[in-house]
Design an enzyme around this catalytic site. Sequence first.
Site, PDB file in Angstrom:
ATOM      1  N   LYS A  38       0.852  -1.208   0.000  1.00 15.12           N
ATOM      2  CA  LYS A  38       0.000   0.000   0.000  1.00 15.12           C
ATOM      3  C   LYS A  38       0.883   1.252   0.000  1.00 15.12           C
ATOM      4  O   LYS A  38       2.108   1.148   0.194  1.00 15.12           O
ATOM      5  CB  LYS A  38      -0.902  -0.035   1.238  1.00 15.12           C
ATOM      6  CG  LYS A  38      -0.132  -0.085   2.549  1.00 15.12           C
ATOM      7  CD  LYS A  38      -1.002  -0.526   3.702  1.00 15.12           C
ATOM      8  CE  LYS A  38      -0.193  -0.481   4.991  1.00 15.12           C
ATOM      9  NZ  LYS A  38      -0.955  -0.978   6.145  1.00 15.12           N
ATOM     10  N   TYR A 248      16.649  29.596   7.770  1.00 11.41           N
ATOM     11  CA  TYR A 248      15.510  30.355   8.298  1.00 11.41           C
ATOM     12  C   TYR A 248      15.565  30.415   9.822  1.00 11.41           C
ATOM     13  O   TYR A 248      15.813  29.414  10.485  1.00 11.41           O
ATOM     14  CB  TYR A 248      14.203  29.682   7.888  1.00 11.41           C
ATOM     15  CG  TYR A 248      13.828  29.908   6.445  1.00 11.41           C
ATOM     16  CD1 TYR A 248      13.646  31.191   5.935  1.00 11.41           C
ATOM     17  CD2 TYR A 248      13.632  28.821   5.601  1.00 11.41           C
ATOM     18  CE1 TYR A 248      13.280  31.391   4.608  1.00 11.41           C
ATOM     19  CE2 TYR A 248      13.265  29.009   4.280  1.00 11.41           C
ATOM     20  CZ  TYR A 248      13.098  30.292   3.785  1.00 11.41           C
ATOM     21  OH  TYR A 248      12.733  30.471   2.477  1.00 11.41           O
TER      22      TYR A 248
HETATM   23  C1  PLP Z   1      -0.061  -1.889   6.737  1.00  9.80           C
HETATM   24  C2  PLP Z   1      -0.604  -3.190   7.129  1.00  9.80           C
HETATM   25  C3  PLP Z   1       0.232  -4.310   7.243  1.00  9.80           C
HETATM   26  C4  PLP Z   1       1.740  -4.205   7.175  1.00  9.80           C
HETATM   27  O1  PLP Z   1       2.191  -3.692   8.414  1.00  9.80           O
HETATM   28  P1  PLP Z   1       3.745  -3.414   8.756  1.00  9.80           P
HETATM   29  O2  PLP Z   1       3.712  -2.942  10.159  1.00  9.80           O
HETATM   30  O3  PLP Z   1       4.187  -2.348   7.813  1.00  9.80           O
HETATM   31  O4  PLP Z   1       4.474  -4.678   8.564  1.00  9.80           O
HETATM   32  C5  PLP Z   1      -0.351  -5.530   7.482  1.00  9.80           C
HETATM   33  N1  PLP Z   1      -1.694  -5.640   7.642  1.00  9.80           N
HETATM   34  C6  PLP Z   1      -2.533  -4.584   7.565  1.00  9.80           C
HETATM   35  C7  PLP Z   1      -3.990  -4.790   7.769  1.00  9.80           C
HETATM   36  C8  PLP Z   1      -2.016  -3.330   7.328  1.00  9.80           C
HETATM   37  O5  PLP Z   1      -2.843  -2.278   7.285  1.00  9.80           O
END
Ligand code: PLP
Length: 348
Positions: A38, A248
């Site tokens: 994702k 800045y």
């Molecule tokens: C993002 C996500 C993962 C992966 O999690 P990590 O902590 O990045 O390994 C797995 N399952 C779900 C439902 C997620 O939303």
Amino acid sequence: VSQLHSPLRLTLDGDALVANWRWLQRQSAVAACGAAVKADGYGLGARDVAMRLANAGCRDFFVATWAEAAALEDWTGGASVSVLHGVGEEDMATALASPARPVLNTPAQVKRWREAAGGRPCDVMVDTGINRLGLSAAEATSGLLDGLAIETLISHLACADEDVVANERQRRAFAELQGQVQAKRLSLANSAGICLGSAYAFDLTRPGLALYGGVPRREAEGQIRQVARIEAQVLQRRRVEAGEGVGYGGSFVAERTCELAILNIGYADGYLRGFSGAGRARTASAFLPVVGRVSMDLTAICVDDARELSEGDWVELDYDLPSAAAQSGLSQYEVLTTLGSRSDRIWI
Ligand SMILES: *Cc1c(COP(=O)(O)O)cnc(C)c1O
């Protein structure tokens, strides 16, 4: 890589990515090891990541939305793609035309899929204590799911990166659903959950962060390789006299004469202001501290220890995820996913 020269580049190590997946696969014992891709593969490019992992044998991919699933569609072949946010009214046409499966999270989603999808497979999320997405265990066992073709029953751990009793409580609540809900496979563990041991692996694990070089728990220290490296070009080298301010707000004031390099990277590139006065670049022989505030497009580093570094040279920022998180006060997830919208991505 675009035709125009970019003074910022993200180098991505495909061997390290695959090595991380293989380590997570071994830790998953007899369970299959999938991949969360994702947020565009946590910022590294979902398609590039998924292709490399598929070649290594990964068969199960997780995205958040249908747009992310569509971005993978042209190559997925036999691999399975699950859409974690489920299927809303507006997604139905896309979902029915897609080979990906929704992860049904609510009774309304279950009803929508049951009525429109004609027995096509789906996944289901059950909430066992994070109170984010998913049906309650009571809903899942109420008959609501009867007759659905459930490929994977999923739950998600809230505190897997900590040693707390909540982990075992969630594991047990999930295990109790085995046999009560008809699903081909069960899946609970993210990266940190995999480190908790094979009791958490069930049939399929879903690592994200650790694939990309994140170290979620001490069990993974020394096992996970850095995947993303960021290098910026030196735009100018300059001398600052004692008493002068830098950047800045003049938040850094030179105590003595020092030499600076101004780098082509800033918070608009994902190098956020948490690195102000805290981040560092690295050469073969030295760490070069960030001085003053990170600007939108520029960052100053002290190069007293790098006499040879001059205009046009490239410098690697220290972006090992655990240390970059410690420097900036951000989580490893934030450090990773904010990177690189303006940089060339180069897979090696
Ligand atoms: C993002 C996500 C993962 C992966 O999690 P990590 O902590 O990045 O390994 C797995 N399952 C779900 C439902 C997620 O939303």
